[in-house]
Design an enzyme around this catalytic site. Structure first.
Site, PDB file in Angstrom:
ATOM      1  N   MET A 157      66.310  48.047  53.955  1.00 48.04           N
ATOM      2  CA  MET A 157      65.770  49.316  53.474  1.00 48.04           C
ATOM      3  C   MET A 157      64.773  49.953  54.441  1.00 48.04           C
ATOM      4  O   MET A 157      64.264  51.040  54.172  1.00 48.04           O
ATOM      5  CB  MET A 157      65.062  49.089  52.122  1.00 48.04           C
ATOM      6  CG  MET A 157      65.985  48.634  51.007  1.00 48.04           C
ATOM      7  SD  MET A 157      67.246  49.877  50.618  1.00 48.04           S
ATOM      8  CE  MET A 157      66.217  51.238  50.066  1.00 48.04           C
ATOM      9  N   ARG A 158      64.511  49.294  55.558  1.00 49.28           N
ATOM     10  CA  ARG A 158      63.518  49.844  56.479  1.00 49.28           C
ATOM     11  C   ARG A 158      63.949  51.206  57.007  1.00 49.28           C
ATOM     12  O   ARG A 158      63.127  52.099  57.192  1.00 49.28           O
ATOM     13  CB  ARG A 158      63.261  48.872  57.628  1.00 49.28           C
ATOM     14  CG  ARG A 158      62.151  49.355  58.565  1.00 49.28           C
ATOM     15  CD  ARG A 158      61.826  48.338  59.658  1.00 49.28           C
ATOM     16  NE  ARG A 158      61.051  47.236  59.120  1.00 49.28           N
ATOM     17  CZ  ARG A 158      61.485  45.993  59.055  1.00 49.28           C
ATOM     18  NH1 ARG A 158      62.692  45.689  59.500  1.00 49.28           N
ATOM     19  NH2 ARG A 158      60.724  45.043  58.560  1.00 49.28           N
ATOM     20  N   ALA A 159      65.238  51.376  57.261  1.00 48.75           N
ATOM     21  CA  ALA A 159      65.714  52.653  57.795  1.00 48.75           C
ATOM     22  C   ALA A 159      65.425  53.797  56.826  1.00 48.75           C
ATOM     23  O   ALA A 159      65.036  54.901  57.250  1.00 48.75           O
ATOM     24  CB  ALA A 159      67.209  52.574  58.092  1.00 48.75           C
TER      25      ALA A 159
END
Length: 682
Positions: free
Chosen positions: A274-276
């Site tokens: 989910m970092r993107a």
């Protein structure tokens, strides 16, 4: 202190400047990785950015740059009494490639910690960079464990130093900028993911733009102060714009519709985790603030995707980073509100606000106020034997080579290979292949420290100090420890090796299906070398000679490219290939004596051309064996009738032979294949 080159005087490099400025507006974006060829103003732009950063207020005398308005309660120099702060310029701290762990995170005085219980801490570069810029040039050449520490601190906003139960924590929030030349090797995908944005830079091919670059650089070199003065007005305007954008940032609205577009884009491009999504949201918000808007638009989302996703699409070292912009536009349209106005009804995006341009990998736009003063781009048959005209793909009989050169063939699908390692215990660069004494790994013993103490062996230290307590007048509960008592822990981990491939490209290997399988095997070994942090080199031989197709490098991408374009044909000068490999290893031993080599010879074992080719190849193989080079021969012989020549070559080398099938990790044949060091039996 020398006068830095003005940021606004950099010609073009729009993506680079935009990525840096967005991080200056919102450090929460997570930094920027600048990828590009040498001589493209990467370092110049980073150093110039520091002059644009707002001044910071710090607690007087605090080595950790605490904010007087909200000092860090865990600051090692604290607690801080209420006092007026002092202002200073934001720092740019450079992390050298050869830095140690203690230089990066700081070091504890172990002697005082054990004897006095005092957390005497010497700050490192992470503390110096707090509330400023941390610049890592050639980040791809930095040791992996240092990159891990660096990115962990950037993600958490704090640095932790742990030594035998004694710990120190301090704030470490900084704008992280890394630069790299992909030709020198790639970062691991999980490390790439930790950089918020990435931009690709390249020198302009336009003559007028290159002239302008040279003109400005020469003017700066002749009179740095005068040149900077001519750009002072633009610098001041850009500095004020950064401050205004920072003030506007908390008020920017990120609507649900925009969030849905961000989530749909990340899902469509199959990025991991989910970092993107989070980085895209922060980047889009920063783009809106930079443009002076209080609401994020679809154009901001598109620009954020072009900056935040390309490096997250890279799944293995042979994938080129990039983004399909047609797919991006389609995804944004599908995820957008159905009643949203078409592009024809929308005003043109603010040219200074991060709107997209009409192509290019990053899509950045000129971010400076005076666009007229900066151009839009750029900145600072060969063997001589009787040829055979056999049709392509005709299998060759044993002992007979095909003289005609054949076109390169595509490699077969790579596979997971068995572990090949160099025996013994090395002391090379940290990696994942062979056993070695390293700074990280399992503790195997203790020794007196050579230089500064980095890893304390507590039990050995206590054991060394215990017999002297009465003589030292110990009276209390504390242990009286002297520097001579300290013991360094010795640890065993894994090292990276130099894997030198010697590939037979002669006519005996030229059958299309066979060479495809050979290339697939070498590509698989290259992928394994990438994962194990090895350097790789490539020597090929065919016709009358051998050549170094790729000198030893950390870039497996370059090796894979050379392999794909490798032609075949001609006789089999096996001895020439082995002697060329010997020359390469001799030079590398002088350059990097601690990195142990692994010789991988990919051949069917045949030797033709010249007088006594087999005997000459045997002598060349024994030369490698006499110098202790670990080796493995990948036997490419196929068919029902096998001559076993590759096995004989392996015996001459003092190594091991494996077939293509045995090389596969999932093969039931030859479950374990250890590389035997030359001369080990002796």
């Amino acid at each position: 202190m020398s006068t830095p080159y003005p940021f606004t005087a950099i010609v073009g490099q729009d993506d680079l400047r935009l990525g840096l400025l967005l991080n200056a507006v919102s450090p929460a974006v997570g930094g920027v990785l600048v990828r590009g060829e040498k001589g493209t103003a990467k370092s110049t732009a980073v150093r110039a950015l520091a002059a644009l950063m707002p001044e910071v207020a710090v607690v007087p005398g605090c080595r950790f740059s605490c904010d007087p308005a909200s000092p860090d309660p865990a600051c090692p120099d604290g607690p801080h009494a209420e006092a007026a702060g002092v202002s200073r310029a934001a720092r740019t701290v450079e992390l050298p490639v050869g830095a140690s762990e203690d230089r990066l995170v700081g070091a504890l005085d172990i002697e005082r910690a054990l004897s006095e219980g005092v957390k005497a801490f010497e700050p490192g570069l992470l503390a110096d960079a707090h509330r400023g810029i941390l610049y890592v040039d050639e980040v791809n050449l930095l040791h992996d464990h240092l990159v891990d520490l660096l990115l962990d601190a950037a993600a958490m906003g704090a640095s932790y130093v742990e030594r035998e139960g004694v710990s120190v924590r301090h704030a470490a929030r900084f704008l992280l900028v890394g630069t790299m030349n992909p030709e020198e090797g790639e970062l691991r995908p999980q490390l790439l993911d930790r950089f918020g944005l990435t931009v690709e830079v390249a020198a302009s091919r336009d003559t007028d733009e290159r002239v302008e670059v040279v003109r400005r650089r020469l003017a700066y070199d002749d009179d740095p102060e005068g040149f900077a003065a001519r750009w002072a007005e633009e610098e001041s305007a850009l500095r004020q714009r950064i401050a205004d954008a920072r003030a506007l940032l908390p008020r920017v609205v990120l609507g649900d519709g925009v969030l849905r577009q961000i989530a749909a884009t990340c899902a469509a491009f199959e990025v991991d985790g989910m970092r993107a999504d989070i980085v895209m949201a922060r980047t889009a918000t920063a783009l809106a603030a930079w443009a002076g808007r209080d609401e994020v638009t679809a154009d901001d989302v598109r620009q954020a995707a072009l900056l935040a996703l390309p490096h997250r699409r890279r799944r293995n070292p042979f994938d080129a980073p990039g983004l399909d912009e047609d797919k991006l536009d389609q995804t944004l349209d599908e995820a957008g509100p159905q009643d949203d106005n078409d592009d024809d009804d929308q005003p043109d995006p603010d040219p200074d606000g991060g709107g997209n341009d009409d192509g290019g990998g990053g899509g950045g736009v000129p971010p400076q106020a005076d666009g007229d003063r900066t151009p839009p781009q750029g900145q600072g048959g060969e063997d001589g034997d009787t040829p055979s005209q056999a049709p392509e793909g005709t299998p060759d009989a044993p002992g007979r080579s095909t003289g005609a050169e054949q076109q390169p063939v595509a490699s077969a699908e790579p596979f997971r290979t068995k572990m090949l390692s160099v025996p013994g215990l090395g002391e090379g660069a940290a990696g994942r292949r062979s056993r070695a004494r390293t700074e990280h790994g399992r503790t195997t013993g203790a020794r007196r420290p050579q230089g500064s103490l980095t890893k304390l062996h507590l039990a050995a230290t206590v054991q060394a100090a215990a017999p002297h307590q009465r003589a030292r007048g110990r009276a209390g509960r504390g242990l009286v420890v002297r520097r001579d008592d300290l013991r360094q822990a010795t640890r065993e981990g894994r090292e990276g090796n130099l894997v030198l491939f010697v590939v037979d490209a002669s006519g005996s290997m030229a059958a299309r299906q066979r060479m495809s399988a050979v290339k697939g095997a070498v590509l698989s070994l290259l992928l394994d070398a990438y994962q194990r942090r090895d350097k790789v080199g490539l020597v090929t031989f065919r016709g009358k000679e051998a050549e170094v197709a790729l000198p030893p490098t950390s870039s497996v991408d370059a090796a894979a490219a050379r392999l794909e374009s490798l032609p075949t044909g001609g006789r089999t000068p096996l001895a020439a290939g082995l002697l060329k490999a010997h020359d390469v290893l001799r030079v590398e031993r002088l350059r990097d004596p601690s990195r142990r080599p692994l010789l991988v010879v990919v051949t069917d074992g045949r030797a033709t051309g010249g007088p006594e080719p087999v005997a000459l190849a045997g002598r060349a193989a024994r030369l490698h064996r006499s110098e202790g080079a670990a080796s493995v021969v990948v036997d490419c012989e196929s068919g029902y009738v096998r001559l076993g020549l590759a096995g004989e070559l392996a015996r001459e080398l003092g190594g091991t032979a494996v077939t293509l099938d045995e090389l596969r990790a999932d093969s039931i044949a030859g479950l374990v294949k250890d590389v035997t060091a030359a001369g080990r039996a002796a």
